[in-house]
Design a protein around this motif. Structure first.
Motif, PDB file in Angstrom:
ATOM      1  N   ALA A   1      -2.109 -38.089 -63.932  1.00 23.57           N
ATOM      2  CA  ALA A   1      -2.093 -39.119 -65.378  1.00 23.57           C
ATOM      3  C   ALA A   1      -0.808 -39.268 -65.231  1.00 23.57           C
ATOM      4  O   ALA A   1       0.084 -40.193 -65.693  1.00 23.57           O
ATOM      5  CB  ALA A   1      -3.265 -38.530 -66.473  1.00 23.57           C
ATOM      6  N   ALA A   2       0.466 -38.861 -65.916  1.00 26.11           N
ATOM      7  CA  ALA A   2       1.528 -38.996 -66.601  1.00 26.11           C
ATOM      8  C   ALA A   2       2.290 -38.966 -66.002  1.00 26.11           C
ATOM      9  O   ALA A   2       2.820 -40.183 -66.002  1.00 26.11           O
ATOM     10  CB  ALA A   2       1.810 -37.180 -66.733  1.00 26.11           C
ATOM     11  N   ALA A   3       1.684 -39.119 -64.479  1.00 23.89           N
ATOM     12  CA  ALA A   3       3.241 -39.670 -63.010  1.00 23.89           C
ATOM     13  C   ALA A   3       2.330 -40.268 -63.070  1.00 23.89           C
ATOM     14  O   ALA A   3       2.669 -41.306 -62.773  1.00 23.89           O
ATOM     15  CB  ALA A   3       2.706 -38.339 -62.058  1.00 23.89           C
ATOM     16  N   TYR A   4       1.393 -41.006 -63.099  1.00 23.63           N
ATOM     17  CA  TYR A   4       0.658 -42.255 -62.778  1.00 23.63           C
ATOM     18  C   TYR A   4       1.456 -43.508 -63.936  1.00 23.63           C
ATOM     19  O   TYR A   4       1.873 -44.118 -63.349  1.00 23.63           O
ATOM     20  CB  TYR A   4      -1.200 -42.404 -62.394  1.00 23.63           C
ATOM     21  N   VAL A   5       1.398 -42.905 -65.158  1.00 21.84           N
ATOM     22  CA  VAL A   5       2.253 -43.544 -66.186  1.00 21.84           C
ATOM     23  C   VAL A   5       3.416 -43.689 -65.086  1.00 21.84           C
ATOM     24  O   VAL A   5       3.850 -44.979 -66.003  1.00 21.84           O
ATOM     25  CB  VAL A   5       1.605 -43.159 -67.266  1.00 21.84           C
ATOM     26  N   GLU A   6       3.649 -43.389 -65.320  1.00 20.00           N
ATOM     27  CA  GLU A   6       5.054 -43.046 -65.456  1.00 20.00           C
ATOM     28  C   GLU A   6       5.630 -43.790 -63.922  1.00 20.00           C
ATOM     29  O   GLU A   6       6.118 -44.725 -64.381  1.00 20.00           O
ATOM     30  CB  GLU A   6       5.951 -41.635 -64.418  1.00 20.00           C
TER      31      GLU A   6
ATOM     32  N   ILE B   1      -7.009 -32.425 -51.823  1.00 21.41           N
ATOM     33  CA  ILE B   1      -6.965 -32.386 -53.664  1.00 21.41           C
ATOM     34  C   ILE B   1      -7.223 -33.874 -53.661  1.00 21.41           C
ATOM     35  O   ILE B   1      -7.130 -34.858 -52.550  1.00 21.41           O
ATOM     36  CB  ILE B   1      -5.598 -32.061 -53.952  1.00 21.41           C
ATOM     37  N   ALA B   2      -8.372 -34.211 -54.140  1.00 24.98           N
ATOM     38  CA  ALA B   2      -8.398 -35.930 -53.960  1.00 24.98           C
ATOM     39  C   ALA B   2      -8.942 -36.676 -55.641  1.00 24.98           C
ATOM     40  O   ALA B   2      -9.437 -36.092 -56.157  1.00 24.98           O
ATOM     41  CB  ALA B   2     -10.564 -35.920 -53.769  1.00 24.98           C
ATOM     42  N   VAL B   3      -8.300 -37.800 -55.251  1.00 30.38           N
ATOM     43  CA  VAL B   3      -8.125 -38.547 -56.709  1.00 30.38           C
ATOM     44  C   VAL B   3      -8.768 -39.770 -56.499  1.00 30.38           C
ATOM     45  O   VAL B   3      -8.646 -40.791 -55.807  1.00 30.38           O
ATOM     46  CB  VAL B   3      -6.343 -38.461 -57.202  1.00 30.38           C
ATOM     47  N   LYS B   4      -9.168 -40.421 -58.006  1.00 33.16           N
ATOM     48  CA  LYS B   4     -10.178 -41.637 -58.208  1.00 33.16           C
ATOM     49  C   LYS B   4      -9.229 -42.335 -59.497  1.00 33.16           C
ATOM     50  O   LYS B   4      -9.471 -41.751 -60.666  1.00 33.16           O
ATOM     51  CB  LYS B   4     -11.156 -41.704 -58.345  1.00 33.16           C
ATOM     52  N   ILE B   5      -9.013 -43.347 -59.065  1.00 40.84           N
ATOM     53  CA  ILE B   5      -8.470 -44.375 -60.646  1.00 40.84           C
ATOM     54  C   ILE B   5      -8.844 -45.292 -60.658  1.00 40.84           C
ATOM     55  O   ILE B   5      -9.190 -45.926 -59.641  1.00 40.84           O
ATOM     56  CB  ILE B   5      -6.740 -44.043 -60.451  1.00 40.84           C
TER      57      ILE B   5
ATOM     58  N   PRO C   1      -0.419 -28.267 -54.448  1.00 38.05           N
ATOM     59  CA  PRO C   1      -1.342 -29.415 -53.911  1.00 38.05           C
ATOM     60  C   PRO C   1      -0.900 -31.122 -55.254  1.00 38.05           C
ATOM     61  O   PRO C   1      -0.617 -31.919 -54.906  1.00 38.05           O
ATOM     62  CB  PRO C   1      -2.381 -29.459 -53.454  1.00 38.05           C
ATOM     63  N   ALA C   2      -1.177 -29.843 -56.420  1.00 38.05           N
ATOM     64  CA  ALA C   2      -1.196 -31.456 -57.594  1.00 38.05           C
ATOM     65  C   ALA C   2       0.339 -32.181 -57.348  1.00 38.05           C
ATOM     66  O   ALA C   2      -0.283 -32.889 -57.903  1.00 38.05           O
ATOM     67  CB  ALA C   2      -1.425 -30.265 -58.433  1.00 38.05           C
ATOM     68  N   LEU C   3       1.980 -30.503 -56.831  1.00 38.77           N
ATOM     69  CA  LEU C   3       2.618 -31.803 -56.948  1.00 38.77           C
ATOM     70  C   LEU C   3       2.438 -33.005 -55.784  1.00 38.77           C
ATOM     71  O   LEU C   3       3.682 -34.366 -56.245  1.00 38.77           O
ATOM     72  CB  LEU C   3       3.718 -31.064 -56.500  1.00 38.77           C
ATOM     73  N   ALA C   4       1.636 -32.383 -54.435  1.00 42.76           N
ATOM     74  CA  ALA C   4       1.409 -33.944 -53.587  1.00 42.76           C
ATOM     75  C   ALA C   4       0.912 -34.862 -54.631  1.00 42.76           C
ATOM     76  O   ALA C   4       1.349 -36.148 -53.999  1.00 42.76           O
ATOM     77  CB  ALA C   4       1.285 -33.248 -52.835  1.00 42.76           C
ATOM     78  N   ALA C   5      -0.426 -35.275 -55.410  1.00 44.72           N
ATOM     79  CA  ALA C   5      -1.235 -35.484 -55.678  1.00 44.72           C
ATOM     80  C   ALA C   5      -0.274 -36.323 -56.776  1.00 44.72           C
ATOM     81  O   ALA C   5      -0.503 -38.053 -56.616  1.00 44.72           O
ATOM     82  CB  ALA C   5      -2.705 -35.388 -56.698  1.00 44.72           C
ATOM     83  N   VAL C   6       0.144 -35.614 -57.276  1.00 41.32           N
ATOM     84  CA  VAL C   6       1.364 -36.553 -58.124  1.00 41.32           C
ATOM     85  C   VAL C   6       2.190 -37.204 -57.698  1.00 41.32           C
ATOM     86  O   VAL C   6       2.990 -38.317 -58.167  1.00 41.32           O
ATOM     87  CB  VAL C   6       2.627 -35.213 -59.549  1.00 41.32           C
ATOM     88  N   THR C   7       3.122 -37.209 -56.428  1.00 46.24           N
ATOM     89  CA  THR C   7       4.076 -38.059 -55.300  1.00 46.24           C
ATOM     90  C   THR C   7       3.144 -38.932 -55.217  1.00 46.24           C
ATOM     91  O   THR C   7       3.814 -40.250 -55.994  1.00 46.24           O
ATOM     92  CB  THR C   7       3.999 -37.314 -54.498  1.00 46.24           C
ATOM     93  N   VAL C   8       1.994 -38.763 -54.793  1.00 48.83           N
ATOM     94  CA  VAL C   8       0.931 -40.566 -54.834  1.00 48.83           C
ATOM     95  C   VAL C   8       0.931 -40.972 -56.196  1.00 48.83           C
ATOM     96  O   VAL C   8       0.994 -42.086 -56.007  1.00 48.83           O
ATOM     97  CB  VAL C   8      -0.015 -39.504 -53.916  1.00 48.83           C
ATOM     98  N   ALA C   9       0.165 -40.537 -56.716  1.00 47.52           N
ATOM     99  CA  ALA C   9       0.346 -41.052 -58.459  1.00 47.52           C
ATOM    100  C   ALA C   9       1.088 -42.354 -58.663  1.00 47.52           C
ATOM    101  O   ALA C   9       0.793 -43.389 -59.331  1.00 47.52           O
ATOM    102  CB  ALA C   9      -0.666 -40.660 -58.846  1.00 47.52           C
TER     103      ALA C   9
END
Length: 240
Positions: free
Chosen positions: A77-82, A164-168, A202-210
């Motif tokens: 979420a923090a990366a998405y805001v960025e 790791i899966a993310v939904k926004i 893997p959280a860093l991978a999701a951070v990069t994409v987000a």
């Protein structure tokens, strides 16, 4: 009517610029040991026009609605805001609003993990054919034997990689009508499947994409893609 056309034209400029290139193009690598799958579902174009026109000043509130035990959702979420702040400068985490009235635009982030499965060893079987000979009336008579399974060894069965899966989900609320249902602007869903030894975080991978998806919030084009990438491009391995 003429003034309305001009306003729409101005708001569409931001949308057109955002659609010039895919935000994930830089992650593609044919030699990658990880895979990114990404799908974007979009609402009405008028909602994107409203977001492009009102969003920069009104702001976006981003909250985590589903998280993992290691709080990957908070990092995503923090990366998405960025990323959002590059196109919607007033975007913040929901916690930053405090007691102030929330903005009309809201993004909800959910993160989950999928465990990988190991492949089981399987016998490698190969058909064999030979001949059987015997002496009949002082003459050697031979006949071919039928095919028979001949185990030669074992091979590893195929398994699945962890992911790791993310939904926004990005909504607009009508703050003048509390009874009105929120309107969906778009939904982004992506997953990153990886090799644990090569992508230990893997959280860093999701951070990069987000972060990249946040930068493309004004894109009104639906997307459904899957592509290989590397731990280096995903930034999930400090040693890569």
């Amino acid at each position: 009517m003429k003034s309305m056309f001009v306003l729409a034209g101005v708001s569409l400029l931001g949308i057109a610029a955002a659609q010039a290139a895919s935000p994930l193009d830089g992650l593609v690598s044919n030699r990658g040991a990880a895979t990114v799958a990404y799908e974007r579902a979009v609402g009405k174009r008028a909602e994107f026009e409203r977001l492009a026109g009102d969003g920069p000043a009104a702001g976006v509130s981003v909250s985590v609605v589903a998280d993992t035990p290691d709080h990957a959702g908070q990092r995503v979420a923090a990366a998405y805001v960025e990323g959002l702040r590059k196109v919607l400068p007033s975007a913040t985490l929901a916690s930053a609003w405090g007691d102030a009235p929330p903005p009309p635009f809201v993004a909800e982030v959910g993160v989950s993990t999928v465990a990988g499965t190991e492949g089981t060893a399987e016998k490698t079987i190969m058909a064999a054919q030979g001949s059987t000979c015997m002496l009949v009336d002082k003459k050697l008579q031979c006949t071919e034997a039928a095919n028979a399974p001949n185990p030669l060894g074992k091979k590893d069965g195929s398994g699945t990689r962890p992911a790791i899966a993310v939904k926004i989900r990005f909504y607009r609320h009508d703050r003048t009508d509390s009874a009105a249902a929120p309107v969906t602007v778009f939904e982004d869903a992506f997953s990153v499947s990886y090799v644990p030894t090569e992508c230990p975080d893997p959280a860093l991978a999701a951070v990069t994409v987000a972060r990249l998806l946040g930068e493309s919030a004004l894109t009104s084009r639906a997307v459904n893609i899957s592509f290989p990438t590397t731990p280096r491009q995903l930034s999930c391995n400090a040693k890569a």
